[in-house]
Enzyme design. Structure first.
Site, PDB file in Angstrom:
ATOM      1  N   HIS A 184       7.567   9.105  -1.680  1.00  0.00           N
ATOM      2  CA  HIS A 184       7.845   8.769  -2.568  1.00  0.00           C
ATOM      3  C   HIS A 184       7.821   7.551  -2.977  1.00  0.00           C
ATOM      4  CE1 HIS A 184       8.683  13.253  -3.662  1.00  0.00           C
ATOM      5  NE2 HIS A 184       9.824  13.218  -3.128  1.00  0.00           N
ATOM      6  N   SER A 305      -7.472 -19.170  -4.584  1.00  0.00           N
ATOM      7  CA  SER A 305      -7.413 -18.435  -5.910  1.00  0.00           C
ATOM      8  C   SER A 305      -7.933 -20.017  -6.542  1.00  0.00           C
ATOM      9  CB  SER A 305      -6.467 -18.301  -6.703  1.00  0.00           C
ATOM     10  OG  SER A 305      -6.005 -18.861  -7.883  1.00  0.00           O
ATOM     11  N   LYS A 311      -1.546 -19.059  -3.783  1.00  0.00           N
ATOM     12  CA  LYS A 311      -2.172 -17.724  -3.255  1.00  0.00           C
ATOM     13  C   LYS A 311      -3.389 -17.487  -2.012  1.00  0.00           C
ATOM     14  CE  LYS A 311      -2.105 -15.153  -5.530  1.00  0.00           C
ATOM     15  NZ  LYS A 311      -2.306 -13.914  -7.172  1.00  0.00           N
ATOM     16  N   GLU A 318      -9.027  -5.576  -0.997  1.00  0.00           N
ATOM     17  CA  GLU A 318      -9.042  -4.935  -2.228  1.00  0.00           C
ATOM     18  C   GLU A 318     -10.598  -4.787  -2.241  1.00  0.00           C
ATOM     19  OE1 GLU A 318      -6.926  -7.662  -4.841  1.00  0.00           O
ATOM     20  OE2 GLU A 318      -7.428  -8.754  -3.758  1.00  0.00           O
TER      21      GLU A 318
END
Ligand code: ARG
Length: 491
Positions: A184, A305, A311, A318
């Site tokens: 969970h 970024s 970043k 992804e």
């Protein structure tokens, strides 16, 4: 011509369009429009019906298939030795043209089969025109497609083995790295990082087995099925199968030309692979976050970024996760194309190639890049250990401590539940409670209960085959290594 003029004139009148422009000019203009329209639609229709873009990937298999078919034609005396030589010669020239990129694809011919045949007839006008004897594009296209799928399965199986090897290597190096196992998405029980990594090894191993099964489904020669009913000539199908490396000859010509199960099965395995990849990517993306800080990725697998200088985004992970959507939808596309088609070949089936070819490309690249990520990933073991400071994760070990002292499991569970509440109430970790706090809930607790707050101790307390106990992990690594040696034989 005259008739057409009269008809046009009539239409004008009907529509009452004579206006100020002379009828002649109107007809002229109409003819012009009509002519263009006709041309456009035929161009569009040709594009619409063409499968050439996808088919190009079948070219080498089409030639291979034709060379084998040629031998069967010769054996059946349907071509002379001289004709056989000149067809062979022509096909080899075409092969070279395809290899060096000089082959001229003509959009006028709707697919690769016709493109190659037309070129062959240019090179060998009489003999070349005999090659299509005892063959139909219906059995030819599934032959080519099966050869293509078999080839792609081997390619993907090979990169899948490399990934599995990387996972074993990584597991071996991380047996003594400990982190919370989650259920969970909450701290559940401590596990070895190797165990976590090997969980993915299992998934990719199942995928490998499924790939082999899909290969078996594709491994049937369909030549000799003709358009649907078989062919009227004595073609040695077994010879063709042997020449082309097919294990079996298909048994029913109607099924042969309409079966695309092998393609669906292959796409299903590809969908399973990306399902597994997407789960792993998701975990690594989470592990790469500031909050977790469990891993570091090599620069080449991340991007910065354009606005936020700090970043370092896990874009590749992804994208592998993102592309999985396309792969799964391509499985559905193929399923839906085939659903409810009557026997035998229907042109709908031409739409079978794109979803498979697109998936094979995406999955191969995803696996290849992902394997490199695994090879270069840095696990931040101390950050993982920090999470084990939240020592409620040892609650199950405390329950089992009581069970080992003879307390029935359900009662032991309740006692430790109260212990958890007591710690939460005092805003403490479980190991910070006093022995008296423990004893207040059960007289069975002794000082040694505090030894339980130790990841390695907890992990090694597991007794079952398949558990995270370090000796079990080591045993399973030995098994996996043997298994992979055996799997290599498939390549
Ligand atoms: N381009 C076709 C395909 O990919 C080849 C088979 C064509 N057969 C036919 N009867 N039109 O399915």
């Amino acid at each position: 011509m005259r008739k057409e003029f009269i008809q046009k004139g009539k239409r004008k009148k009907e529509k009452g369009l004579s206006g100020g422009v002379s009828l002649k000019r109107q007809i002229k203009r109409q003819n012009f429009v009509r002519g263009r329209f006709k041309e456009d639609i035929s161009g569009l229709a040709a594009d619409f019906t063409s499968s050439l873009e996808a088919d190009k990937k079948l070219a080498q298999f089409d030639i291979e298939g034709s060379l084998a078919h040629l031998k069967a034609l010769r054996k059946a005396n349907l071509v002379s030795e001289k004709e056989k030589k000149s067809i062979e010669n022509g096909l080899n020239i075409i092969k070279d043209e395809l290899d060096d990129g000089t082959f001229k694809f003509d959009k006028k011919y709707e697919d690769i089969h016709i493109n190659i045949e037309k070129r062959l007839i240019e090179l060998a006008p009489v003999a070349g025109a005999k090659l299509h004897t005892a063959r139909s594009r219906n059995d030819q296209v599934c032959l080519d497609f099966r050869l293509y799928v078999k080839n792609e399965i081997k390619r993907i199986a090979s990169v899948l083995i490399s990934l599995r090897l990387e996972l074993i290597k990584s597991a071996k190096a991380n047996i003594k790295a400990f982190l919370p196992g989650y259920t969970h998405f909450q701290h559940a029980q401590p596990v070895s990082l190797a165990h976590h990594i090997l969980a993915y090894y299992e998934m990719f191993t199942r995928d490998f087995i499924k790939l082999k099964n899909a290969y078996t489904s594709a491994d049937f020669l369909t030549l000799g099925s003709g358009a649907l009913a078989g062919v009227d000539f004595n073609i040695d199908r077994q010879l063709e199968a042997t020449l082309l490396g097919f294990e079996k000859v298909s048994r029913n010509s109607m099924d042969s030309v309409s079966d695309r199960d092998f393609a669906i099965e292959f796409n299903f395995v590809l969908a399973m692979i990306v399902l597994h990849l997407s789960r792993f990517c998701e975990e690594l993306i989470i592990w790469n976050s500031e909050e977790f800080g469990f891993i570091g990725l090599k620069d080449e697998f991340t991007t910065g970024s354009s606005i936020m200088p700090q970043k370092k985004n896990p874009d590749i992970l992804e994208l592998i996760r993102g592309k999985s959507g396309l792969v799964i939808s391509n499985l559905l596309a193929l399923f839906i194309t085939m659903k409810a088609l009557p026997l035998t070949y229907n042109r709908d089936m031409q739409e079978d190639k794109k979803p498979v070819m697109e998936n094979a490309g995406v999955v191969y690249n995803s696996l290849y890049i992902f394997k490199e990520i695994i090879r270069t990933i840095k696990f931040k073991k101390s950050n993982m250990l920090l999470q084990l400071n939240d020592d409620f994760i040892y609650a199950t070990d405390i329950v089992n401590y009581l069970v080992n002292k003879g307390i029935p499991f359900r009662y032991a569970h309740r006692i430790v539940g109260r212990l958890v509440n007591a710690a939460k109430k005092q805003n403490k970790n479980m190991s910070q409670l006093s022995l008296n706090d423990y004893k207040a809930l059960s007289g069975y607790f002794e000082k040694d209960v505090f030894n339980l707050f130790n990841a390695e101790f907890s992990i090694n307390s597991k007794k079952t085959y398949g558990s995270t106990a370090l000796r079990m992990i080591k045993a399973s690594i030995t098994e996996c290594e043997k298994e992979i040696e055996n799997d290599r034989k498939f390549l």
